[in-house]
Enzyme design. Structure first.
Site, PDB file in Angstrom:
ATOM      1  N   HIS A 124       7.265   7.685  10.553  1.00  0.00           N
ATOM      2  CA  HIS A 124       6.652   7.492   9.245  1.00  0.00           C
ATOM      3  C   HIS A 124       6.067   8.860   8.884  1.00  0.00           C
ATOM      4  CE1 HIS A 124       4.782   5.768   5.887  1.00  0.00           C
ATOM      5  NE2 HIS A 124       3.948   4.926   6.426  1.00  0.00           N
ATOM      6  N   ARG A 177       0.819  -1.219   0.000  1.00  0.00           N
ATOM      7  CA  ARG A 177       0.000   0.000   0.000  1.00  0.00           C
ATOM      8  C   ARG A 177       0.851   1.267   0.000  1.00  0.00           C
ATOM      9  NH1 ARG A 177      -2.485  -3.344   3.172  1.00  0.00           N
ATOM     10  NH2 ARG A 177      -0.957  -2.619   4.656  1.00  0.00           N
ATOM     11  N   THR A 178       1.796   1.333   0.931  1.00  0.00           N
ATOM     12  CA  THR A 178       2.632   2.536   1.021  1.00  0.00           C
ATOM     13  C   THR A 178       3.469   2.699  -0.242  1.00  0.00           C
ATOM     14  OG1 THR A 178       2.715   2.360   3.427  1.00  0.00           O
ATOM     15  CG2 THR A 178       4.414   3.685   2.383  1.00  0.00           C
ATOM     16  N   LYS A 212      27.459  -7.520   5.906  1.00  0.00           N
ATOM     17  CA  LYS A 212      27.106  -6.736   7.074  1.00  0.00           C
ATOM     18  C   LYS A 212      27.871  -5.422   7.028  1.00  0.00           C
ATOM     19  CE  LYS A 212      24.722 -10.131   8.757  1.00  0.00           C
ATOM     20  NZ  LYS A 212      23.265 -10.036   8.547  1.00  0.00           N
ATOM     21  N   ARG A 233      12.080   2.480   3.009  1.00  0.00           N
ATOM     22  CA  ARG A 233      11.534   1.894   4.236  1.00  0.00           C
ATOM     23  C   ARG A 233      12.576   0.922   4.746  1.00  0.00           C
ATOM     24  NH1 ARG A 233       5.723  -0.255   6.161  1.00  0.00           N
ATOM     25  NH2 ARG A 233       5.440   1.974   5.925  1.00  0.00           N
TER      26      ARG A 233
END
Lengths: 307, 307, 307
Positions: free
Chosen positions: B134, B54-55, B84, B105
């Site tokens: 957010h 959705r985002t 890493k 994100r």
């Protein structure tokens, strides 16, 4: 139903089929001559809860060739596991605010129908569950038959494979039943034959059909061989020789000169690779048709929705 | 800070908020009339280390509606596990050569900030870790309040849910604190109340607030109900009845006629489905606003960057 | 071979390299001044059976900067596991109907070659198997050397790392062998030295080379240091100090003033971060070049194919 959403192959009436097939012919011409179409501002979302690169690319390429853009998911199930329950409906309500048309492949039968019930933009079912439908595949299958045979009147069609779970076989049978002089031969091992609901539908429509477990008696008289895949996992521990269903040079020899072989692809062993170069092998032309048929269908729904 | 990157909701000043909200209104009008925008040559990359269809779609649709193109990842973590350490910084250095703006994100708190420190193009934080921020969600939440209530002055807002881990609740509280006559009610089970850092911030800003574990005394006087999700996993083995926080027809009856209900979605059971048709249910309008707010923010950052 | 498909770095002749490098310079200029290119109707498919966000984004950004569109997979292997055998060939036959060029990263050595044998559109190999090739990486490596050193004649190049399994090191060695006065130093732990097939190829071409397990004697005289990554998993249980291969301030002091350091990225510890600001650190310029080189290569193949 006015075809606001495309969920089942039964929805297509003969006039709509003919309108879509004419549009498909136009789309093919435009693509072949490098022409442009005027859907620049349109956005399609491909919401695939089960991955299928070929089907997804076919839809997305159709949208790009129309001039539009695509919101894409390769594996939407990853994000949908968060919440059980009404998730799908809320997701569709939200995503239909962001685009002009949604193509959905859902892992559950009935998923596309649930989406259509809440969507503010047209929904196209790109496969729902293993026992569900895949109406655009049936549409491109029928278009290919029409395009290759130049008619849909009075054709003999052999549909071969594990038909009880054959989503494409079932959807095609529904579409063929719109043409009353069609004759269908369902060829499958007895325990994998087409289910009774399809036969009931054909009876109701007055369509002639036969069931058989071999191709021997019919392969020399059919116009179309629609070959499908048999999942080998289903044969485990069984004494069954499926090679009798394979199409190879020996089978080709028996087939009519102007008949055609279709397959929804991907294939396993059920069509030998040396068949590919025979002019009756129409399955790669069939997959190419997927592009033009989907261009026709998407533009049809977008035009209808913007009136 | 001049808003080169959008990492925290605190960054937005009131003048910038008003500029963005005006721009959002314009974007809505342009989309509604099918107009075009002039960002054809721009490329946005959506770098999602944690999937959120959705985002991601909201950002990507915003970029398409602006006329631009999108480099997209559904699950970028797959490739980042190789090495890493400084991986994220090098990845951002490289990818910022390929695009004009990056939406990230990240699964770790602080991920977006680390990205901003090395990027040659604007970074937008689309969520960083469960305890992070957010900011574009807070922006569209505040825009929706402004758009529905026609003011941000003197509003009473109830924020309901598991507020200790509520990323959107925390980010919204920061934004509301920019408007001095705001009154905030934090409604949550005692052990899930909003954390002290937010209350300290509100004290510093002189914002009035109250904490409560029920909505009883306040539901009839608030202008905005900001409902959020309570993760059921957190209730395992506890004797707690969360249905007291749910919004249903009974709660609706008590609410003011011109109040509104917001929810960042997806919802679970905390808003009954029969609430959806009430005109105070603004959560689907809120998610639609996400498109226009993100168009405004992306274009704002691109314009600023190309001066 | 006329470069219909790009599978191996050996395919590039010196005239084609020079044509591509000129085109790369033009692409850089066009992007820098915000110009446009005329590939609006073209579609590229990125078929990544192994994920690599950076490489995929580099190709996709190149296509967007050219004006075209992209069919994208982040992890195509998910769907290819269905059927063993001829799957890849049928997939390519189908997908080449939907696009104008295919970029493939396959998990098996030889995957790209198999694709090229059945494709109706140009194939670009973006890496095939761990022992295979990555010809566009070699192309951008060589372009960067050319762009930084302003010549490819008579250069001394140190290639450092776990060279036995170094796909990029192997591909670059093939390209460098096209320039007869090149001198190559292969620097690796003895058990990870470059394989004999590369040395045989250099012998055949008359290229001068030396093998060593330290950089001590050569670091002060090379023009180019091509540093690669050593997979730490390969060192488990071994008494080996790899820090002798790392590049840090001490190594920088010994290097020539106008030499350059390249790395295909992502890096681990083999280049210290404080080296980044030295002007000889060319690895981020190298990754930026990836965009322009790929724009040049894609447009070259599309132009060739549409003649």
């Amino acid at each position: 139903m006015l075809l606001d959403h495309v969920i089942f192959s039964q929805q297509f009436t003969v006039p709509i089929l003919m309108e879509l097939f004419n549009r498909t012919d136009q789309m093919r011409k435009i693509v072949k001559r490098g022409g442009t179409l005027d859907y620049q501002k349109k956005i399609m979302a491909t919401l695939f809860y089960a991955p299928s690169t070929r089907t997804r690319f076919s839809f997305e390429a159709a949208m790009f060739r129309l001039g539009g853009n695509v919101l894409s998911t390769e594996q939407a199930k990853m994000f949908s596991s968060e919440i059980k329950g009404e998730m799908l409906e809320d997701t569709i309500r939200i995503i239909s605010n962001y685009c002009d048309i949604i193509v959905i492949r859902h892992h559950e039968e009935g998923g596309a129908k649930r989406a259509a019930e809440v969507s503010s933009v047209p929904i196209i079912n790109a496969g729902d569950g293993s026992g569900g439908q895949h109406p655009t595949q049936a549409l491109l299958d029928l278009y290919t038959i029409y395009n290759e045979c130049k008619t849909l009147d009075g054709l003999s069609v052999a549909i071969i494979g594990a038909l009880d779970k054959g989503r494409t076989a079932r959807s095609l049978a529904y579409l063929l039943s719109k043409f009353e002089r069609t004759k269908i031969y369902f060829i499958a091992p007895e325990e994998m034959q087409i289910k009774q609901d399809i036969l009931d539908h054909l009876d109701e429509k007055g369509i002639s059909y036969e069931l058989s477990s071999t191709t021997d008696k019919i392969i020399n008289k059919v116009d179309v061989v629609y070959q499908t895949r048999i999942d080998k996992d289903r044969l485990k521990g069984k004494e069954m020789d499926l090679s009798v269903y394979n199409i190879d040079q020996e089978v080709l020899k028996k087939m009519k000169k102007n008949s055609i072989i279709l397959h929804p692809l991907p294939r396993s062993v059920e069509i030998s690779h040396d068949v590919d170069t025979d002019k009756r092998a129409a399955y790669f032309r069939q997959s190419e048709n997927g592009l033009y048929v989907r261009m026709a269908l998407i533009s049809f729904l977008l035009d209808k929705n913007s009136q």
